[in-house]
Design an enzyme around this catalytic site. Structure first.
Site, PDB file in Angstrom:
ATOM      1  N   LYS A 193     -34.147  38.263  -9.194  1.00 44.29           N
ATOM      2  CA  LYS A 193     -33.592  38.850  -7.959  1.00 44.29           C
ATOM      3  C   LYS A 193     -32.242  39.449  -8.310  1.00 44.29           C
ATOM      4  CE  LYS A 193     -31.189  38.510  -4.647  1.00 44.29           C
ATOM      5  NZ  LYS A 193     -30.152  39.512  -4.283  1.00 44.29           N
ATOM      6  N   GLU A 267     -23.948  30.102 -13.978  1.00 45.10           N
ATOM      7  CA  GLU A 267     -22.844  30.866 -14.578  1.00 45.10           C
ATOM      8  C   GLU A 267     -22.005  31.362 -13.414  1.00 45.10           C
ATOM      9  OE1 GLU A 267     -22.355  31.364 -17.781  1.00 45.10           O
ATOM     10  OE2 GLU A 267     -24.286  30.906 -18.706  1.00 45.10           O
ATOM     11  N   CYS A 301     -16.426  37.969 -14.696  1.00 42.07           N
ATOM     12  CA  CYS A 301     -16.287  36.528 -14.470  1.00 42.07           C
ATOM     13  C   CYS A 301     -15.262  35.902 -15.411  1.00 42.07           C
ATOM     14  CB  CYS A 301     -17.637  35.847 -14.611  1.00 42.07           C
ATOM     15  SG  CYS A 301     -18.472  36.291 -16.130  1.00 42.07           S
ATOM     16  N   GLU A 400     -10.116  33.414  -7.667  1.00 42.07           N
ATOM     17  CA  GLU A 400     -10.723  34.497  -8.431  1.00 42.07           C
ATOM     18  C   GLU A 400     -10.634  35.783  -7.598  1.00 42.07           C
ATOM     19  OE1 GLU A 400     -15.022  34.567  -8.862  1.00 42.07           O
ATOM     20  OE2 GLU A 400     -14.787  35.071 -10.976  1.00 42.07           O
TER      21      GLU A 400
HETATM   22  P1  NAD Z   1     -22.770  36.164  -5.209  1.00 42.36           P
HETATM   23  O1  NAD Z   1     -22.729  34.689  -5.446  1.00 42.36           O
HETATM   24  O2  NAD Z   1     -22.370  36.663  -3.890  1.00 42.36           O
HETATM   25  O3  NAD Z   1     -24.245  36.717  -5.471  1.00 42.36           O
HETATM   26  C1  NAD Z   1     -24.924  36.467  -6.680  1.00 42.36           C
HETATM   27  C2  NAD Z   1     -26.406  36.618  -6.428  1.00 42.36           C
HETATM   28  O4  NAD Z   1     -26.816  35.590  -5.542  1.00 42.36           O
HETATM   29  C3  NAD Z   1     -26.796  37.947  -5.769  1.00 42.36           C
HETATM   30  O5  NAD Z   1     -28.023  38.402  -6.311  1.00 42.36           O
HETATM   31  C4  NAD Z   1     -26.982  37.529  -4.316  1.00 42.36           C
HETATM   32  O6  NAD Z   1     -27.849  38.374  -3.594  1.00 42.36           O
HETATM   33  C5  NAD Z   1     -27.583  36.137  -4.489  1.00 42.36           C
HETATM   34  N1  NAD Z   1     -27.478  35.286  -3.297  1.00 42.36           N
HETATM   35  C6  NAD Z   1     -26.656  35.428  -2.218  1.00 42.36           C
HETATM   36  N2  NAD Z   1     -26.911  34.447  -1.316  1.00 42.36           N
HETATM   37  C7  NAD Z   1     -27.892  33.680  -1.842  1.00 42.36           C
HETATM   38  C8  NAD Z   1     -28.560  32.500  -1.396  1.00 42.36           C
HETATM   39  N3  NAD Z   1     -28.295  31.925  -0.221  1.00 42.36           N
HETATM   40  N4  NAD Z   1     -29.490  31.953  -2.206  1.00 42.36           N
HETATM   41  C9  NAD Z   1     -29.771  32.502  -3.417  1.00 42.36           C
HETATM   42  N5  NAD Z   1     -29.198  33.620  -3.872  1.00 42.36           N
HETATM   43  C10 NAD Z   1     -28.256  34.204  -3.102  1.00 42.36           C
HETATM   44  O7  NAD Z   1     -21.917  36.803  -6.386  1.00 42.36           O
HETATM   45  P2  NAD Z   1     -21.572  38.343  -6.599  1.00 42.36           P
HETATM   46  O8  NAD Z   1     -20.565  38.708  -5.565  1.00 42.36           O
HETATM   47  O9  NAD Z   1     -22.829  39.128  -6.710  1.00 42.36           O
HETATM   48  O10 NAD Z   1     -20.903  38.316  -8.049  1.00 42.36           O
HETATM   49  C11 NAD Z   1     -19.585  37.949  -8.262  1.00 42.36           C
HETATM   50  C12 NAD Z   1     -19.492  36.509  -8.703  1.00 42.36           C
HETATM   51  O11 NAD Z   1     -20.339  36.302  -9.843  1.00 42.36           O
HETATM   52  C13 NAD Z   1     -18.097  36.164  -9.177  1.00 42.36           C
HETATM   53  O12 NAD Z   1     -17.725  34.891  -8.698  1.00 42.36           O
HETATM   54  C14 NAD Z   1     -18.231  36.148 -10.688  1.00 42.36           C
HETATM   55  O13 NAD Z   1     -17.286  35.368 -11.341  1.00 42.36           O
HETATM   56  C15 NAD Z   1     -19.616  35.641 -10.861  1.00 42.36           C
HETATM   57  N6  NAD Z   1     -20.146  36.016 -12.180  1.00 42.36           N
HETATM   58  C16 NAD Z   1     -20.253  35.058 -13.148  1.00 42.36           C
HETATM   59  C17 NAD Z   1     -20.702  35.380 -14.413  1.00 42.36           C
HETATM   60  C18 NAD Z   1     -20.820  34.342 -15.502  1.00 42.36           C
HETATM   61  O14 NAD Z   1     -21.509  34.579 -16.491  1.00 42.36           O
HETATM   62  N7  NAD Z   1     -20.166  33.186 -15.369  1.00 42.36           N
HETATM   63  C19 NAD Z   1     -21.074  36.687 -14.706  1.00 42.36           C
HETATM   64  C20 NAD Z   1     -20.956  37.648 -13.709  1.00 42.36           C
HETATM   65  C21 NAD Z   1     -20.480  37.295 -12.435  1.00 42.36           C
END
Ligand code: NAD
Length: 501
Positions: A193, A267, A301, A400
């Protein structure tokens, strides 16, 4: 039809001509399909704030179909393939993806606003990761345990079944390679997804597996997190969940996995420190540290968002760092000279405004940036921003921000620097700048972070396991380690007697 990338300068033109023949349905069972309820959403170009394409918006029903296709494909075919066979198929897919590299680069640039050079680097990185897993799967296996003279004891690595993968918007093609590579190589089928904000390269890369991977081995279900994402993380036919995203949603996904006693890897976010010791060679570290926070408009991240600098060199460091920040060319991602594109959406842009206000209200000094960048385009551009006089308990030093905002803090002893670096809920990455080997060796041990880099910030390669400590999550993407997360270990004991003849 796609022109040469250096001929493309207009976003509208690229959308109307170069990628107009592509369709962005869900990829389920080896076919591009509409969502069952015909739902779609638009994905936007953050550089112009204009729509790029209509994308299928999957509901729980579509996720059910994808999981069922993944399950049939696993049981009927994929789990019986040998490591060599999977390796060969993945190599073939890699070759096709390389043939379509320019197209994927253009999609990534339009969908995320990344400068085209960065998009190329990341598309190549995503494909390279698939290639890495195609290679190393041939050496993956269990081990022999020589604990008995009358039993042959060993372990077998087995695939889990259908795995669910949820990815964010900041590195779509990297995340695709990081997740799909080890999952498929280890013999699983996948339902991925992607984020609603940048789903295009994940869908297109899956389409390009047509005729190579058996139907249903890779499935992509774009849609809302609260619907398609939740359906993936809650699905009782899914055997493992890999989530990359925020801490808030990671917790929700972890609770859902717990309901199914499913393994999960997380992650999550970061607030990574970079400690600049008094003997640091600034010629070596200023540029990588600036890249560490400003690459991908700071939407990273592991962004090095806290520069913790010894008080003896903080003035020189700050002057040089601000100069480096101001050298970034913020502008059109399609223009080769741009080194920073826009933020990904309006929410990110508004959050930048808010954090820059908060920083000043908290008493930090804004040295540069702190406001939108002027460009010819109507997108979410923000200037590289640097705050000094930052205290570690300020919100801008603890939360963050996920944007191009550097905070400079000062210290005067080794223990104070380490204490400050570790004083955060996160533990994703850390950097150290020094020429002193004793400081290096101690800092590597003392820093609470999943990656520690010395006199640089990176590299992250397919071979290097990547994962966080504390609230940054657990488990690793990349490296041999990721293969283990996508495998279960069976212990076998074959008892035998003395030869009877
Ligand atoms: P997010 O948590 O809002 O979304 C991540 C994913 O989760 C998206 O595909 C989203 O549609 C999905 N999602 C949202 N609600 C959900 C639910 N209830 N159940 C299951 N899935 C759901 O994060 P974002 O805004 O897309 O990305 C930014 C965040 O990601 C930052 O905190 C960043 O640090 C983190 N990130 C971490 C890494 C790593 O490797 N540690 C890499 C990239 C980004």
């Amino acid at each position: 039809m796609l022109r040469d990338l250096d001929e493309i300068s207009s976003h509208r033109n690229a959308i109307n001509e170069d990628i107009s023949e592509l369709e962005f349905g869900a990829w389920i069972g080896g076919k591009s399909v509409r969502a069952e309820n015909d739902g779609t959403f638009k994905t936007y170009d953050p550089a112009t704030n204009e729509p790029i394409a209509d994308v299928a918006e999957c509901s729980r029903v579509d996720v059910d179909t994808a999981v069922s296709e993944g399950k049939s494909s696993f049981n009927d075919q994929w789990k019986e393939t040998t490591q060599t066979e999977r390796s060969e198929l993945l190599f073939e897919w890699v070759e096709t993806l390389r043939d379509h590299e320019d197209e994927l680069v253009l999609l990534e640039t339009l969908d995320t606003g990344k400068p085209i050079g960065d998009a190329r680097w990341e598309v190549q990185g995503g494909i390279d990761t698939l290639e890495y897993y195609a290679s190393i799967i041939r050496t993956h296996g269990g081990r022999q345990i020589q604990a008995s003279n009358d039993a042959n004891i060993y372990t077998r690595k087995e695939p889990l079944g259908v795995v669910g993968q949820i990815t964010p918007w900041n590195f779509p093609m990297w995340a695709f390679g990081w997740k799909i590579g080890p999952a498929l190589a280890a013999g699983n089928t996948a339902v991925l997804k992607p984020s609603k904000f940048a789903p295009l390269t994940s869908i297109r890369a899956a389409q390009l597996s047509e005729g190579i991977l058996p139907d249903g081995v890779v499935n992509v279900v774009p849609g809302k997190g609260s619907e398609a994402g939740a359906a993936v993380s809650e699905h009782d036919e899914i055997q493992k969940v890999a989530f990359t995203g925020s801490v808030k949603i990671g917790k929700i996904a972890m609770k859902a996995a717990a309901e199914n006693i499913n393994p999960i890897t997380l992650e999550l976010g970061g607030k990574s420190p970079f400690i600049v010791f008094p003997d640091a060679d600034l010629d070596k570290i200023i540029s990588p540290l600036a890249t560490g926070i400003f690459y991908s408009t700071g939407e990273v991240c592991e962004a090095a968002s806290r520069a913790i600098v010894h008080e003896d060199i903080v003035d020189e460091f700050t002057e040089r760092f601000v100069e480096e920040a101001e050298s970034y060319v913020v502008g059109d991602p399609l223009a080769e000279e741009s080194t920073m594109g826009p933020l990904t959406n309006k929410e990110q842009f508004e959050s930048m405004n808010e954090y820059c206000d908060i920083g000043q209200q908290e008493g930090a000094t804004l040295l540069t940036g702190g406001e939108p960048a002027e460009t010819d385009l109507d997108g979410w551009f923000w200037k590289p921003t640097v705050f000094t006089d930052v205290e570690n308990d300020m919100r801008i030093a603890q939360e963050e921000i996920f944007g191009p905002v550097q905070t400079i803090l000062t210290f005067n002893s080794y223990s104070e620097a380490i204490q400050m670096a570790n004083d955060t809920r996160y533990g994703l990455a850390a950097g150290v700048g020094t020429e002193n080997t004793s400081i290096v060796q101690n800092a590597i041990k003392d820093l609470d972070a999943g990656s520690v880099w010395v006199n640089g910030y990176g590299p992250i390669l397919p071979e290097t396991p990547f994962g966080g400590f504390k609230d940054s999550g657990f488990g690793n993407d990349l490296g041999q380690e990721a293969l283990d997360h996508y495998s279960r270990t069976k212990t076998v004991g074959i008892n035998f007697d003395e030869p009877s003849i």
